[in-house]
Structure formats: C-alpha cells, structure tokens
Design an enzyme around this catalytic site. Structure first.
Site, short mmCIF file in Angstrom:
data_model
loop_
_atom_site.label_atom_id
_atom_site.label_comp_id
_atom_site.label_asym_id
_atom_site.label_seq_id
_atom_site.Cartn_x
_atom_site.Cartn_y
_atom_site.Cartn_z
N ALA A 57 0.84 -1.19 0.00
CA ALA A 57 0.00 0.00 0.00
C ALA A 57 0.88 1.24 0.00
CB ALA A 57 -0.93 -0.01 1.22
N GLY A 58 1.99 1.18 -0.74
CA GLY A 58 2.91 2.31 -0.79
C GLY A 58 2.69 3.16 -2.02
N ALA A 117 9.95 -10.44 -1.11
CA ALA A 117 8.50 -10.56 -1.03
C ALA A 117 7.92 -10.89 -2.39
CB ALA A 117 7.91 -9.27 -0.48
N ARG A 118 8.50 -10.34 -3.45
CA ARG A 118 8.00 -10.63 -4.80
C ARG A 118 8.11 -12.12 -5.11
NH1 ARG A 118 10.37 -5.35 -6.58
NH2 ARG A 118 8.67 -4.21 -7.55
N ASP A 127 -0.08 -4.79 3.91
CA ASP A 127 1.17 -4.01 3.95
C ASP A 127 1.62 -3.95 5.39
OD1 ASP A 127 2.42 -1.38 1.97
OD2 ASP A 127 3.19 -1.91 3.95
N CYS A 149 12.64 3.37 4.08
CA CYS A 149 12.34 3.23 5.51
C CYS A 149 13.12 2.08 6.13
CB CYS A 149 10.84 3.08 5.75
SG CYS A 149 10.08 1.82 4.75
N CYS A 206 6.77 -17.29 -15.13
CA CYS A 206 6.54 -16.86 -13.75
C CYS A 206 7.56 -15.77 -13.43
CB CYS A 206 6.61 -18.02 -12.77
SG CYS A 206 8.26 -18.45 -12.16
#
Lengths: 625, 319
Positions: free
Chosen positions: A20-21, A116-117, A43, A168, A153
């Site tokens: 949600a960035g 994460a991807r 997120d 961050c 993929c």
C-alpha cells in the site's frame, strides 16, 4: 465493446493487493474507481512524512499508522459501498498461506523488494492464482502478467540480487547488514563530511518533526573550539543512542519486529581515548604521502578480521578524528568513495555499530567494502501510470483474455515514438526451478562447508525460502517451523554446525537433496557436486548454484524464437528483464544519454531515483559495472 | 541559485522528488501557477499529480453542478448525499485537492473559458484545457500565444479507453544532459489551430489513428452543435459519413480511420479510470518538465489506447 461482460467480471472479482505504498495508493484508488468491489490489501509498513509527496491517500496526521488501514479508509470515503479489507502484516507471515491465496481471482503486487515478490510468486503458483507484478524506478516502470502454464513466472528469468533498498528500511528498520552500510555511507557519512545543505534522512522521523530537526541541527554542528573526540562521542551518542531511543517510542513500528538496542559511547569506550591509544597526530603516517588510516594506531591490520563493538567504536572515533585533523579542507565536499581508505573504515565501523544495535551479524572491513548500495526515489506520476496499467492487465486476466496479455514498459525517453511500450509476455521457462521443478546443481566443498552455509547462502539467500526443510533421502536434516519440539530443534542446530560430509546422512559428491518450503509449497531437487577450490573473487560464497537459467545472451534468443511473430517488439525485447538493458542501450544511443561504461551508476543520472523494481535497476547496474 | 531557498517544511515533504529533479526545479515548481478547466477523471488525476508535486497554485474552472455523471472516474468528489447540492464540480474538487498538499494554493475561478479575456490568462504559467470544443481550444490557445510571457498550453481528452494530449510550448528552451555537460536545446511548437489543419496527405501513414479519429469527432460535434463528449451510438452513421467526406477531401483512403475505433469513441462517453490514471500521469509529468525546464518535453500530441496498450508521441506540426 463488451463493456457489460467487463463490468460483471470486475464486480464479481475478489482481488488481493500486496503493498500500500507508492504504487499501492494509486492502485487502490484506480481499482475502486474502475468498479472493483472486493479488495484485500496487505502491507506491513507504517506511514512516514517522506511518503506524503506521492502516497496521496495519506496525510500528515496519519504518520505512524498502518498504510493498509489508512489507504482503505481513504478510498472508502469516495467509494463507501465497496468492501476493502486491510491487513497490517508481512505477506510472508504463515497466515497468508496457499489457502488464503486461493480465495482470490487475481493478485496485484505493488512491492518494493525482491524477497517478497518471489514469495508471492510462489504462493500464486501454488494456489494457481494469476499475478500482475509491477515496479517503478524514477521515470521508468513496468507491469508484467504471470499466469501459471501460460506465461513465464516472476522467477523464470534470473533476478540478480537487488542493490538498492526501501528508504524506511534504511532509516528505521534495517534487517540486513547491507541496510546498515547504506545508512552509514549515504546518510551518516554524507551528513558529516559531505554537503551540509543536503537534506538527509539520518534522523528517524518522529511524530514531532519540528523538534527532531532542530535537535539534529545542533548535534552535527561542531563548534570552532570543540574537542574533536568530544564531538565524535556526541555524534556517536546521537546516532546510535538517542536516535534509536526515539525510534523505539513508535510502538507500531516494533509490533512485528525485533526492537533495537540503543548504544552509548560511555558503555563501550574508556573515558579518554587519547591517553590510551595515542592521538591522531602520531597514528598513521608511515611514509611521505601514505594513506591516512585509523587502523594502524589501533593495532588493526587484517581487513578480513571481524571487529567487535569496541573495536568498531574505536575506529569510528579515530576515523572521525583523522578526518578533522588531516583532511579538514575536504569536509563538506566529500562523497563516499570505495577507494578512500579512511571513508571505508568510517563507514564499516558505523555500519557495524548500527548492525550490533539491530541484532544483525557484523562484517569485516573487507566484506563491508565489497557491499554497495544507494537510496533512490520515485515520483507520483510514474506510480499512477503503472497502477493504471496494472488494472488494465488485471481486467484481461479476469476476462481470461490470454492472447491480449502484455507486459508494458514505461520509458523515460521515447523508443520508436512510444513512451508506453507493450510487449507480448514470454512463455514459461521450461528449466525454471520454481514453476517447472527442474533439478538444480550445487557445486560445493562438502568437507569444508557446513550445513549452516548451505542454509544461509543457498536455501535462504538464493532460493528465497521462508520456512525451509532439507531432506537427504529419507533423512530429515533441517527444518524451520513453530511446531518443532526441543529435541528436534537441538538436533537441527547441531546439524547446522556440521560439515556436509559429516552429517548423520553425509552429503557428498552425487548426493541428491530435496529442499522444500511448506508455506510456499515449493519443492526442489539439488544435485550436489563436490569441488575443492573456489575463486575467492568470482565465487566469494565458496559455492555455485546453477541449473535453472541459461546465460542472458542465449536466453534472449530462445525467448524471442518462442515468441509470436507479430509481437509488438520482438526485435528489441528478447527477454523480460533484458528489455531494461536493451532499453538503456536504446536511450544511450541518444546524445543526451551517452555515458561512459565505467561511470558509477550513483552519480550518472539524477533522474534515477527510488527503486521499487530490482529488475530494472540491477540490470542497469550490471551493465554499468 | 534562482530565488529564495526552499523552506525546511518543503524540503522535508518534497525530499523524495527533490532527489529526482533537484532543488532548483522544485523552486520553479513552487512558483508556478496552473489553470485547469474541465475536471473529469483524467484532469482530476492530473490535478492530484501537480498538487502533490508542489506547484505554487492551481486554479480550477468547471461550472458544472455535481451530478452522478461527474462522479464517474473522479475521486476528488465524494458521494456526500445532499451536501453537494448547488455546488460546482470545481468547488468540490478544490476542497479535496487542498487536503493533498497544504502548501499548494488551490482556488476556484468563475466564468466561461471560451469568453474569458486575455488578461485572465496572463496570471498563469500553464493552462490545461480538458474536454473542450475545438473552437474553445483554438480560442484559448490563441490568447495564450498573444501574451508576452510564455504560457504553456495543453489540451486533454479521454473518451472510452482512449486519450489525447496536445502540447503547445511555443518557443521552448530546455536543459538536456549530453555527456557530462548540460546543453541548451530549443523546440518550436505549432498552435492547436495549425496542428489540426495540417493536410492529412502530408501526415505519415503510420501516425496514430486516434489523431484522425479525434479530428472527425471534434468536427462532428462542432457542426452538430453538440457539447464536447455529447455523442452516442446513434450518431455513428453521421460520424462515418463525415469521416468519408474528410478522407475524400484530404485524398486519403477511407480505411485510414477504422470504423470500429470511431464506434468505440462515440458509443462510450464515460471515461475508463485506468486510462485516466495513465493519461493524467503523462500530462502531469509533461507539465512538471515544462515548468522545471528539465527533460525533453513531448512534441506535440500524445495518444494512449488501452485496447493495444501503446502510449505514442506524434509530432504533427505545420509543414
């Protein structure tokens, strides 16, 4: 147009958004406007002041709150009757398992890291849910579609390890040593020795931005007559002590993370260093124009040696003193240079102290010197464009319009008149270990490598597994999970410290291992080849994993022959990740972009900032190197 | 080095983008004044982008009263029950935009775009005309061109899942990086009137079909006395007839403009939100370039069609 069919496909769809960035805010808005009525969003991050220039669903009053939740609330204000569910959590958490993914019709990624991807890619494959993947870097961006069995993929092409990191993570929540290096180099070093007027993320942003920035100004300013050592200790206490304490005050940040430990100089250093070690005056000069270094006076010789907290702290103070004593004229104009010994020492020491604070393993000067990274940034417009393209692909996926799927590149400079360039997606790579279960080959010295090395350097780092399990034949050598009893844990821990050839079920030349991640439902075979020697420079890990990808050159050809003749751009986009390289090459043929191949990527283009896509950037880096 | 420094507050908020385009560009942005008219979906996206970027001021012109139709694709309008009664689209959008960035002055202007006098436009550095008739676009463009200072002029339209941007920067100088030095470059733009009257015969065949299709629809609406965007499927025969005439008049083959494209454009006058995000994003980027003087601006048309997914630049200037 089949608008009716389209609207019902959209209305009936259940969509998972991950992130949600920058892209996420734009994507959630565009999904809601397009008529999507059931959206779930995950997120783990909280909102920071520096997000507000592009993550437009957030306001200053939201700083410190969950991005997923605030984004949800903001979109419900203009589309009140749709269902949005937010999760303030890490997508790698066990609750987001294959069954969780199965409830969705499509998954949309707006992520900022490779780890994460890859994780989401595997869950989508296991759950057989289509994935639309995206990324932006400055004015560049891309959107790709991954549908099991139809298109490649996310991991069909090798993804070189990303060399840039979310801001961050660097400023507040480092989890790897490289995050500490980037912090030490790009923030602390730049603040102390670089351009004083440059705005800098060094201080953790607190809710009260005004007070923290005021404090910051006072701390880094050295009074004319201030003792250098006192100044150094003040900096030390500020960045490793009070800054960490400030950060700890934001409970939301640490809910799902390990809390860092503030470190103050008086805890690790004697009261006065000058008396104990000799001073900056007589420490380093061994010849006429010899290299200025903090190491000799501290009795440190071997750059491959691991320094403890005290040694790092001594190097930190000593290097800082030397900058002021010997290189005062340069202060204010310095930029980090890996060939600048004193700068490397300072950055290594600072990174290690920070690593200690965050419970991250420390590294030697040699290793630290080899690790490079830079912070880069994004603009709102690219994210908005990419979000629009994601929704267009998502709708095609929902309509099962397979021959219309495209991967689209958003370019900074037009290529053959195009700023947005669609390309036909590639077929699955038949030798991809993620989606095609092809065995991998691991060359390793089975007598000199421990199981821990295999787990850390291959299973975790290379294969990206989250909860791995390693089997050799019928023998279970290692596993990670919450439900293990103490005896098993002790057993596994003992195995970790054993050399491969000395395990209860010895791993030797010709052994075949099964490595699984139960959460990702990924299983792969690794065939082991014993090898005595490794090139320290080229193979620093002391092991080589291969087998699922061809080198880029041949890869490109095979991809374009398997591709349709009427693909929009067959000639210039031989492979998914290659296009970034090709594209760079194209734009480099334009006069404004002529760059020396050897030029450092960090300084070559100030239009190239936030990295949300490791594919583009790492390719670019690779090329420049 | 131009003008005063950015404030601490600005530096903190714009940190990420200052790293992209530099403090000088940010200062120029914060001193620029933008006029925007016709706030439908694409223009709403554009407004969000430039307010976030931190322009000095945005003046909104849209006297339509808020209706359900106005809600489509416009996230600046919240469905607030009766709260919007009697309020114009510009007024409602103004309130939302102010929240995005308190440092940008957002206000509403009254009046009819086509009849506002030339002095009105003198207050702005950028004028964006959204969803207007051919006559209005021409008139506003001419007024901007008559001013002694250079006003960057843009038009934007989105129909169905297609969009068009037109750019007129008159004589425009910009900085371009060449090797290690920065070089000054210059572009000369054509006015809207000239750009849309280039004989079709002179335009390369591979030019985006949307350029021609948009000219047909524009002319159809003008001759029929319609409001911009006020077409439906029942108009298709008339539009196709006009296309035939125009193609013959320009001695180009009728197949030059596919009927299916014209059908899409007339039958669906609602905007497709993903296309709005994309076109509003490109337009935002272009306006930021023009104000900051950094980067090569597009010349002089941009087309996006979600059908094929291409975003194409076309240069159609007077020969």
């Amino acid at each position: 147009m089949d608008t009716q069919q389209q609207q019902s496909a959209i209305k009936g769809a259940k969509v998972l958004m991950v992130g949600a960035g920058g892209i996420g805010c734009e994507l959630l808005k565009t999904l809601a406007l397009s008529g999507f009525e059931d959206i779930h969003i995950i997120d783990m991050d909280t909102i920071e002041v520096s997000n507000l220039n592009r993550q437009f669903l957030f306001r200053r009053s939201h700083v410190g709150q969950s991005k997923a939740k605030v984004a949800r609330d903001a979109v419900l204000r203009f589309r009140p009757h749709i269902n949005i569910r937010s999760y303030h959590a890490n997508v790698k958490n066990p609750e987001f398992d294959v069954d969780f993914f199965k409830q969705f019709d499509v998954v949309l990624n707006g992520l900022d890291n490779l780890d994460a991807r890859r994780h989401v890619n595997r869950l989508c494959l296991a759950a057989d849910v289509p994935l639309v993947e995206s990324g932006t870097t400055g004015f560049l961006g891309q959107v790709t579609v991954h549908v099991k069995g139809k298109t490649e993929c996310y991991e069909c092409q090798t993804k070189p390890a990303p060399k840039t990191y979310p801001v961050c993570t660097i400023t507040s929540t480092p989890t790897k040593f490289v995050h500490c290096i980037v912090w030490a180099k790009d923030l602390l070093f730049a603040k102390l020795f670089g351009d004083k007027n440059q705005e800098n993320d060094l201080n953790v942003r607190s809710h009260n931005a005004a007070s923290s920035s005021k404090e910051k100004e006072d701390v880094f300013e050295r009074a004319e007559d201030e003792d250098i050592e006192q100044y150094g200790r003040k900096i030390y206490d500020h960045v490793f002590g009070s800054n960490i304490e400030n950060a700890l005050a934001n409970e939301e940040t640490w809910k799902n993370r390990r809390r860092p430990r503030p470190i103050y100089s008086k805890e690790v250093l004697p009261e006065s260093l000058t008396q104990q070690n000799g001073s900056a005056q007589n420490c380093s000069v061994t010849g006429g124009d010899s290299v200025i270094s903090a190491m000799p006076s501290l009795g440190l010789k071997n750059p491959q040696e691991l320094w403890g907290l005290t040694q790092n702290s001594l190097v930190f103070i000593e290097a800082l003193k030397l900058f002021f004593a010997k290189r005062k004229k340069e202060i204010g104009h310095l930029t980090f240079d890996k060939d600048d010994q004193l700068a490397v020492e300072f950055v290594t020491a600072a990174a290690n102290i920070r690593a200690e604070s965050f419970g991250i393993p420390l590294h030697s000067l040699f290793e630290a010197k080899g690790i490079a990274g830079n912070i880069v940034h994004a603009v709102a417009t690219t994210n908005a464009i990419i979000a629009g393209l994601i929704v267009i692909e998502a709708i095609k996926v929902l309509k099962k319009d397979a021959n219309k799927y495209r991967m689209t590149y958003c370019l900074e400079h037009p290529s053959r008149k195009m700023l947005l360039m669609p390309v036909e997606p590639f077929e699955p790579n038949p030798s991809c270990y993620v989606c095609s279960k092809t065995p991998l080959v691991l060359e390793i010295n089975t007598q000199k490598s421990k199981l821990r090395d295999l787990v850390d350097r291959i299973v975790t780092a290379k294969l990206g597994m989250n909860l791995p399990l390693i089997m050799h034949g019928a023998s279970l050598l290692y596993e990670v999970g919450d439900d293990l009893d103490d005896i098993m844990v002790a057993n596994y821990n003992a195995n970790l410290e054993k050399y491969l050839a000395e395990l209860p079920s010895p791993i030797v030349n010709g052994s075949s291992l099964t490595v699984e991640d139960l959460q990702q439902e990924l299983s792969c075979k690794i065939n082991v080849k014993h090898r005595e020697e490794f090139d320290e420079e080229k193979e620093p890990e002391g092991m080589v994993l291969s087998g699922w990808t061809q080198p880029p050159a041949t890869n490109g050809e095979s991809a374009s022959t398997s591709n349709n003749e009427n693909a929009v751009d067959v000639t210039e986009s031989s492979s998914g990740s290659e296009i970034a390289t090709k594209k760079r090459r194209l734009s480099e043929t334009q006069p404004e972009n002529h760059k020396k191949e050897t030029q450092n990527v960090e300084s070559d283009d100030d239009d190239f900032m936030e990295i949300e896509n490791p594919m583009l950037v790492s390719k670019k880096k690779k090329r420049v190197e | 080095m131009d003008g005063e420094e950015l404030t601490e507050q600005e530096t903190a908020l714009y940190d990420r983008q200052i790293r992209v385009w530099g403090a000088g560009a940010q200062r120029r942005l914060s001193k620029s004044h933008v006029l925007v008219s016709g706030i439908k979906g694409t223009v709403a996206e554009f407004c969000k982008n430039i307010v976030l970027a931190g322009v000095g001021s945005v003046t909104l012109l849209d006297n339509r009263l808020v209706t359900t139709e106005a809600l489509n694709a416009n996230f600046l309008i919240r469905p607030n029950g009766n709260a919007h009664i009697g309020k114009t689209v510009a007024e409602i959008c103004c309130d939302s935009l102010k929240e995005f960035n308190p440092m940008v002055h957002v206000s509403v202007a009254k009046g009819d775009l086509s009849t506002l006098d030339i002095d009105f436009f003198n207050k702005f550095d950028v004028v964006v005309v959204g969803y207007s008739s051919r006559a209005t676009k021409k008139a506003v463009n001419e007024k901007c061109r008559k001013l002694t200072k250079r006003v960057a002029f843009y038009t934007v339209d989105c129909r169905s899942s297609c969009g068009e941007i037109f750019v007129d920067l008159q004589d425009y100088k910009y900085a371009k990086k060449k090797l290690d030095e920065t070089v000054e470059c210059e572009l000369t733009y054509t006015s809207f009137e000239e750009a849309v009257s280039v004989p079709w015969k002179l335009i390369p065949r591979r030019t985006a079909k949307l350029y021609f299709a948009m000219r047909v629809i524009e002319l159809f609406e003008e001759t029929e006395g319609r409001k911009p965007g006020d077409c439906s499927l029942s108009d298709l025969p008339g539009v196709l007839k006009l296309k035939k005439q125009l193609c013959e008049g320009n001695s180009v083959n009728e197949n030059h403009i596919p009927d299916s494209l014209l059908e899409r454009l007339v039958s669906d006058n609602t905007e497709f939100p993903p296309a709005c995000a994309i076109i509003g994003g490109i337009l935002g980027q272009e306006v930021i370039k023009a104000i900051s003087g950094k980067g090569e601006p597009l010349k002089n048309f941009f087309y996006f069609d979600a059908e094929d997914g291409k975003g194409v630049i076309e240069d159609i200037s007077k020969p």
